[in-house]
Scaffold this motif. Sequence first.
Motif: not given
Length: 310
Positions: A34-57
Amino acid sequence: MKKFAILADVTCDLGKELRAQYDVEFVNGHFTTPDGKEHASYLEWTDTTPSQFYKELRAKPNDYTTAPPNVAEWCAAMEEYVKQDMGVLALTISSALSGTYDFLCQAAAQIKEKYPQAEIRTIDSRRFSSGHGLLCVYASILREEGKTLDETADWVESNLNRFHQAGWLDDLSFVAKKGRLTAAKAFFGSLMGLKPIGEFDQNGLTTVIGKAKGEKQAYPVLLKYIENTIENPEEQIIFIATADRLSQAEHYKELLEEKFHPKAIYINYVYPSSGINVGPGLMAAYYMGKPISEGLTEERQLITELLAKK
Protein backbone atom coordinates in the motif's frame (compact mmCIF):
# COMPACT_ATOMS: atom_id res chain seq x y z
CA MET A 1 21.48 -39.19 -18.98
CA LYS A 2 21.55 -35.40 -19.10
CA LYS A 3 20.84 -33.71 -15.79
CA PHE A 4 17.99 -31.24 -15.62
CA ALA A 5 16.76 -28.59 -13.23
CA ILE A 6 13.17 -28.15 -12.08
CA LEU A 7 12.32 -24.47 -12.12
CA ALA A 8 9.02 -23.01 -10.88
CA ASP A 9 7.70 -19.51 -10.55
CA VAL A 10 7.26 -18.09 -7.06
CA THR A 11 3.57 -19.07 -6.84
CA CYS A 12 4.56 -22.70 -6.19
CA ASP A 13 4.65 -21.81 -2.46
CA LEU A 14 7.41 -24.31 -1.69
CA GLY A 15 9.29 -23.16 1.39
CA LYS A 16 13.06 -23.42 1.85
CA GLU A 17 13.08 -26.88 3.42
CA LEU A 18 10.88 -28.46 0.76
CA ARG A 19 12.86 -26.83 -2.04
CA ALA A 20 16.06 -28.24 -0.56
CA GLN A 21 14.55 -31.68 0.00
CA TYR A 22 13.26 -32.00 -3.57
CA ASP A 23 15.87 -29.82 -5.31
CA VAL A 24 13.38 -27.41 -6.85
CA GLU A 25 14.40 -23.87 -7.78
CA PHE A 26 12.13 -20.86 -8.24
CA VAL A 27 12.08 -17.50 -10.02
CA ASN A 28 11.07 -14.46 -7.97
CA GLY A 29 7.93 -12.51 -8.70
CA HIS A 30 7.07 -9.00 -7.56
CA PHE A 31 4.44 -7.35 -5.41
CA THR A 32 3.54 -3.82 -4.44
CA THR A 33 2.42 -2.82 -0.95
CA PRO A 34 0.00 0.00 0.00
CA ASP A 35 2.91 2.42 0.45
CA GLY A 36 3.67 2.06 -3.27
CA LYS A 37 6.92 0.16 -2.76
CA GLU A 38 7.75 -2.77 -5.04
CA HIS A 39 9.21 -5.88 -3.45
CA ALA A 40 10.78 -9.04 -4.80
CA SER A 41 8.51 -11.90 -3.86
CA TYR A 42 10.51 -14.58 -2.09
CA LEU A 43 9.38 -17.82 -0.50
CA GLU A 44 10.42 -16.64 2.94
CA TRP A 45 8.89 -14.43 5.62
CA THR A 46 11.79 -12.01 5.94
CA ASP A 47 10.29 -8.61 6.82
CA THR A 48 6.99 -9.72 8.31
CA THR A 49 5.11 -12.72 9.72
CA PRO A 50 2.24 -14.56 8.05
CA SER A 51 -0.25 -13.21 10.59
CA GLN A 52 0.93 -9.61 10.17
CA PHE A 53 0.95 -9.87 6.38
CA TYR A 54 -2.61 -11.18 6.22
CA LYS A 55 -3.80 -8.68 8.81
CA GLU A 56 -2.55 -5.84 6.63
CA LEU A 57 -3.86 -7.48 3.45
CA ARG A 58 -7.29 -7.88 5.03
CA ALA A 59 -7.33 -4.18 5.92
CA LYS A 60 -6.31 -2.92 2.45
CA PRO A 61 -6.92 -5.72 -0.08
CA ASN A 62 -7.10 -3.44 -3.11
CA ASP A 63 -3.80 -1.71 -2.34
CA TYR A 64 -1.66 -4.79 -2.97
CA THR A 65 -0.74 -5.89 -6.47
CA THR A 66 1.41 -8.66 -7.94
CA ALA A 67 3.50 -9.07 -11.08
CA PRO A 68 5.09 -12.26 -12.43
CA PRO A 69 8.75 -12.73 -13.30
CA ASN A 70 9.33 -11.03 -16.64
CA VAL A 71 10.92 -12.50 -19.77
CA ALA A 72 14.41 -11.27 -18.87
CA GLU A 73 14.18 -12.84 -15.40
CA TRP A 74 13.10 -16.17 -16.86
CA CYS A 75 15.94 -15.99 -19.40
CA ALA A 76 18.53 -15.34 -16.69
CA ALA A 77 17.26 -18.23 -14.58
CA MET A 78 17.23 -20.76 -17.41
CA GLU A 79 20.52 -19.63 -18.93
CA GLU A 80 22.28 -20.41 -15.66
CA TYR A 81 21.50 -24.12 -16.15
CA VAL A 82 21.89 -24.23 -19.91
CA LYS A 83 25.46 -22.93 -19.53
CA GLN A 84 26.13 -25.94 -17.30
CA ASP A 85 24.81 -28.23 -20.06
CA MET A 86 21.72 -29.03 -18.01
CA GLY A 87 18.17 -29.34 -19.24
CA VAL A 88 15.35 -27.27 -17.72
CA LEU A 89 11.83 -28.31 -16.78
CA ALA A 90 9.95 -25.07 -16.03
CA LEU A 91 6.46 -24.94 -14.55
CA THR A 92 4.21 -21.96 -13.93
CA ILE A 93 0.96 -21.01 -12.31
CA SER A 94 -2.13 -21.68 -14.46
CA SER A 95 -2.33 -19.51 -17.56
CA ALA A 96 -6.01 -18.96 -16.66
CA LEU A 97 -4.79 -16.97 -13.65
CA SER A 98 -1.66 -15.20 -14.84
CA GLY A 99 0.46 -14.25 -17.83
CA THR A 100 3.46 -16.01 -16.31
CA TYR A 101 3.36 -18.95 -18.72
CA ASP A 102 3.41 -16.65 -21.74
CA PHE A 103 6.50 -14.87 -20.38
CA LEU A 104 8.15 -18.25 -19.77
CA CYS A 105 7.48 -19.40 -23.34
CA GLN A 106 8.92 -16.19 -24.75
CA ALA A 107 12.02 -16.63 -22.63
CA ALA A 108 12.42 -20.28 -23.63
CA ALA A 109 12.29 -19.30 -27.30
CA GLN A 110 15.01 -16.71 -26.77
CA ILE A 111 17.24 -19.16 -24.92
CA LYS A 112 16.82 -21.80 -27.62
CA GLU A 113 17.73 -19.24 -30.28
CA LYS A 114 20.88 -18.33 -28.37
CA TYR A 115 21.69 -21.93 -27.41
CA PRO A 116 20.29 -24.26 -30.10
CA GLN A 117 21.34 -27.32 -28.11
CA ALA A 118 19.32 -26.28 -25.03
CA GLU A 119 16.81 -28.83 -23.74
CA ILE A 120 13.87 -26.96 -22.24
CA ARG A 121 10.32 -28.11 -21.52
CA THR A 122 7.72 -25.60 -20.37
CA ILE A 123 4.52 -26.60 -18.58
CA ASP A 124 1.40 -24.64 -17.71
CA SER A 125 0.56 -26.35 -14.41
CA ARG A 126 -3.11 -25.31 -14.54
CA ARG A 127 -2.78 -25.09 -10.78
CA PHE A 128 -1.66 -22.51 -8.21
CA SER A 129 -0.04 -22.36 -4.79
CA SER A 130 0.46 -25.80 -3.23
CA GLY A 131 -1.21 -27.50 -6.19
CA HIS A 132 1.52 -26.08 -8.40
CA GLY A 133 4.17 -26.96 -5.82
CA LEU A 134 2.97 -30.54 -5.51
CA LEU A 135 3.42 -31.04 -9.26
CA CYS A 136 7.03 -29.89 -8.87
CA VAL A 137 7.57 -32.43 -6.10
CA TYR A 138 6.21 -35.28 -8.20
CA ALA A 139 8.47 -34.18 -11.05
CA SER A 140 11.40 -34.26 -8.63
CA ILE A 141 10.55 -37.80 -7.54
CA LEU A 142 10.46 -38.96 -11.15
CA ARG A 143 13.82 -37.32 -11.77
CA GLU A 144 15.25 -39.09 -8.71
CA GLU A 145 13.93 -42.39 -10.12
CA GLY A 146 16.03 -41.82 -13.22
CA LYS A 147 13.42 -40.47 -15.63
CA THR A 148 14.67 -38.17 -18.37
CA LEU A 149 13.55 -34.59 -18.83
CA ASP A 150 11.10 -35.56 -21.57
CA GLU A 151 9.77 -38.56 -19.65
CA THR A 152 9.19 -36.41 -16.59
CA ALA A 153 7.56 -33.58 -18.53
CA ASP A 154 5.33 -36.00 -20.45
CA TRP A 155 4.14 -37.58 -17.19
CA VAL A 156 3.37 -34.20 -15.62
CA GLU A 157 1.42 -33.04 -18.68
CA SER A 158 -0.54 -36.30 -18.76
CA ASN A 159 -1.47 -36.15 -15.08
CA LEU A 160 -2.19 -32.45 -14.45
CA ASN A 161 -5.90 -33.11 -14.23
CA ARG A 162 -5.45 -35.61 -11.40
CA PHE A 163 -4.25 -33.06 -8.87
CA HIS A 164 -7.08 -32.00 -6.56
CA GLN A 165 -7.87 -29.31 -4.04
CA ALA A 166 -10.09 -30.13 -1.05
CA GLY A 167 -10.61 -27.35 1.44
CA TRP A 168 -12.33 -24.06 2.03
CA LEU A 169 -12.03 -20.37 1.31
CA ASP A 170 -13.46 -18.17 4.04
CA ASP A 171 -13.86 -15.02 1.95
CA LEU A 172 -15.11 -15.62 -1.59
CA SER A 173 -15.68 -11.92 -2.23
CA PHE A 174 -11.92 -11.34 -1.90
CA VAL A 175 -11.03 -14.10 -4.34
CA ALA A 176 -13.77 -13.14 -6.79
CA LYS A 177 -12.42 -9.58 -7.03
CA LYS A 178 -9.02 -10.97 -7.98
CA GLY A 179 -10.46 -13.23 -10.70
CA ARG A 180 -9.26 -16.46 -9.04
CA LEU A 181 -12.68 -18.02 -8.60
CA THR A 182 -15.30 -19.22 -11.08
CA ALA A 183 -19.04 -18.82 -10.57
CA ALA A 184 -18.48 -16.79 -7.42
CA LYS A 185 -21.21 -14.95 -5.60
CA ALA A 186 -19.82 -12.53 -3.08
CA PHE A 187 -22.60 -13.02 -0.57
CA PHE A 188 -21.40 -16.58 0.02
CA GLY A 189 -18.35 -15.18 1.73
CA SER A 190 -20.32 -12.91 4.02
CA LEU A 191 -22.44 -15.58 5.68
CA MET A 192 -21.17 -16.22 9.17
CA GLY A 193 -19.79 -19.71 9.70
CA LEU A 194 -20.17 -20.84 6.10
CA LYS A 195 -17.27 -22.84 4.65
CA PRO A 196 -17.35 -22.74 0.83
CA ILE A 197 -15.61 -25.91 -0.40
CA GLY A 198 -13.45 -25.39 -3.47
CA GLU A 199 -12.02 -27.75 -6.08
CA PHE A 200 -9.84 -27.13 -9.14
CA ASP A 201 -11.52 -27.14 -12.51
CA GLN A 202 -9.63 -28.30 -15.58
CA ASN A 203 -8.15 -24.82 -16.12
CA GLY A 204 -6.88 -24.48 -12.57
CA LEU A 205 -9.52 -22.05 -11.39
CA THR A 206 -11.13 -22.77 -8.05
CA THR A 207 -14.83 -23.48 -8.26
CA VAL A 208 -17.12 -23.70 -5.24
CA ILE A 209 -18.77 -27.13 -5.36
CA GLY A 210 -20.54 -26.98 -2.01
CA LYS A 211 -21.00 -25.02 1.22
CA ALA A 212 -20.54 -26.62 4.63
CA LYS A 213 -22.18 -25.18 7.72
CA GLY A 214 -19.07 -24.46 9.73
CA GLU A 215 -15.93 -26.43 10.50
CA LYS A 216 -17.86 -29.13 12.36
CA GLN A 217 -19.51 -30.21 9.13
CA ALA A 218 -16.64 -29.27 6.80
CA TYR A 219 -13.95 -31.57 8.17
CA PRO A 220 -15.86 -34.90 7.90
CA VAL A 221 -17.25 -33.92 4.49
CA LEU A 222 -13.76 -33.12 3.22
CA LEU A 223 -12.39 -36.42 4.53
CA LYS A 224 -15.13 -38.36 2.74
CA TYR A 225 -14.61 -36.31 -0.40
CA ILE A 226 -10.92 -37.14 -0.41
CA GLU A 227 -11.65 -40.79 0.32
CA ASN A 228 -13.78 -40.91 -2.84
CA THR A 229 -11.34 -39.07 -5.09
CA ILE A 230 -7.82 -40.03 -3.92
CA GLU A 231 -5.89 -43.00 -5.29
CA ASN A 232 -3.39 -45.10 -3.32
CA PRO A 233 -3.41 -42.74 -0.31
CA GLU A 234 -0.67 -44.63 1.52
CA GLU A 235 1.71 -43.76 -1.34
CA GLN A 236 0.71 -40.11 -1.46
CA ILE A 237 2.43 -36.87 -0.56
CA ILE A 238 -0.23 -34.41 0.58
CA PHE A 239 0.15 -30.66 0.93
CA ILE A 240 -2.03 -28.47 3.12
CA ALA A 241 -2.00 -24.78 2.26
CA THR A 242 -2.74 -22.17 4.90
CA ALA A 243 -3.41 -18.48 4.41
CA ASP A 244 -3.57 -17.42 8.07
CA ARG A 245 -5.40 -20.61 9.10
CA LEU A 246 -2.53 -22.49 10.73
CA SER A 247 -4.46 -24.06 13.62
CA GLN A 248 -7.11 -25.42 11.22
CA ALA A 249 -4.38 -26.74 8.92
CA GLU A 250 -2.71 -28.55 11.82
CA HIS A 251 -6.02 -30.15 12.82
CA TYR A 252 -6.70 -31.13 9.21
CA LYS A 253 -3.25 -32.73 9.03
CA GLU A 254 -3.99 -34.86 12.10
CA LEU A 255 -7.29 -36.03 10.60
CA LEU A 256 -5.69 -36.87 7.25
CA GLU A 257 -2.83 -38.78 8.88
CA GLU A 258 -5.22 -40.79 11.02
CA LYS A 259 -7.52 -41.70 8.13
CA PHE A 260 -5.18 -42.17 5.16
CA HIS A 261 -1.66 -42.84 6.54
CA PRO A 262 0.03 -41.13 3.57
CA LYS A 263 3.74 -41.21 2.90
CA ALA A 264 4.03 -37.58 4.02
CA ILE A 265 1.91 -34.51 4.76
CA TYR A 266 3.35 -31.00 4.71
CA ILE A 267 1.72 -27.74 5.78
CA ASN A 268 2.67 -24.93 3.41
CA TYR A 269 2.23 -21.22 3.90
CA VAL A 270 0.61 -19.25 1.11
CA TYR A 271 3.32 -16.66 0.42
CA PRO A 272 2.65 -13.10 -0.83
CA SER A 273 2.53 -13.69 -4.60
CA SER A 274 -0.27 -16.22 -4.15
CA GLY A 275 -1.68 -14.76 -0.95
CA ILE A 276 -2.42 -11.31 -2.39
CA ASN A 277 -4.73 -12.95 -4.92
CA VAL A 278 -6.15 -15.70 -2.71
CA GLY A 279 -6.53 -13.57 0.40
CA PRO A 280 -6.75 -14.68 4.01
CA GLY A 281 -8.81 -17.76 4.76
CA LEU A 282 -7.56 -20.50 2.44
CA MET A 283 -7.18 -23.87 4.15
CA ALA A 284 -7.02 -26.76 1.71
CA ALA A 285 -5.39 -30.10 1.01
CA TYR A 286 -3.74 -30.94 -2.32
CA TYR A 287 -3.30 -34.51 -3.49
CA MET A 288 -3.27 -36.79 -6.51
CA GLY A 289 -6.36 -38.79 -7.36
CA LYS A 290 -8.91 -39.61 -10.01
CA PRO A 291 -9.12 -37.38 -13.11
CA ILE A 292 -11.31 -34.34 -12.51
CA SER A 293 -14.50 -34.53 -14.56
CA GLU A 294 -15.52 -32.08 -17.25
CA GLY A 295 -17.31 -29.16 -15.64
CA LEU A 296 -16.77 -30.78 -12.22
CA THR A 297 -20.08 -32.63 -12.66
CA GLU A 298 -19.01 -35.72 -10.71
CA GLU A 299 -17.34 -33.70 -7.96
CA ARG A 300 -20.39 -31.48 -7.50
CA GLN A 301 -22.67 -34.49 -7.25
CA LEU A 302 -20.39 -36.15 -4.71
CA ILE A 303 -20.11 -33.11 -2.45
CA THR A 304 -23.86 -32.50 -2.65
CA GLU A 305 -24.54 -36.06 -1.49
CA LEU A 306 -22.01 -35.77 1.34
CA LEU A 307 -23.38 -32.46 2.57
CA ALA A 308 -26.91 -33.86 2.56
CA LYS A 309 -26.00 -36.68 4.96
CA LYS A 310 -26.69 -36.04 8.63
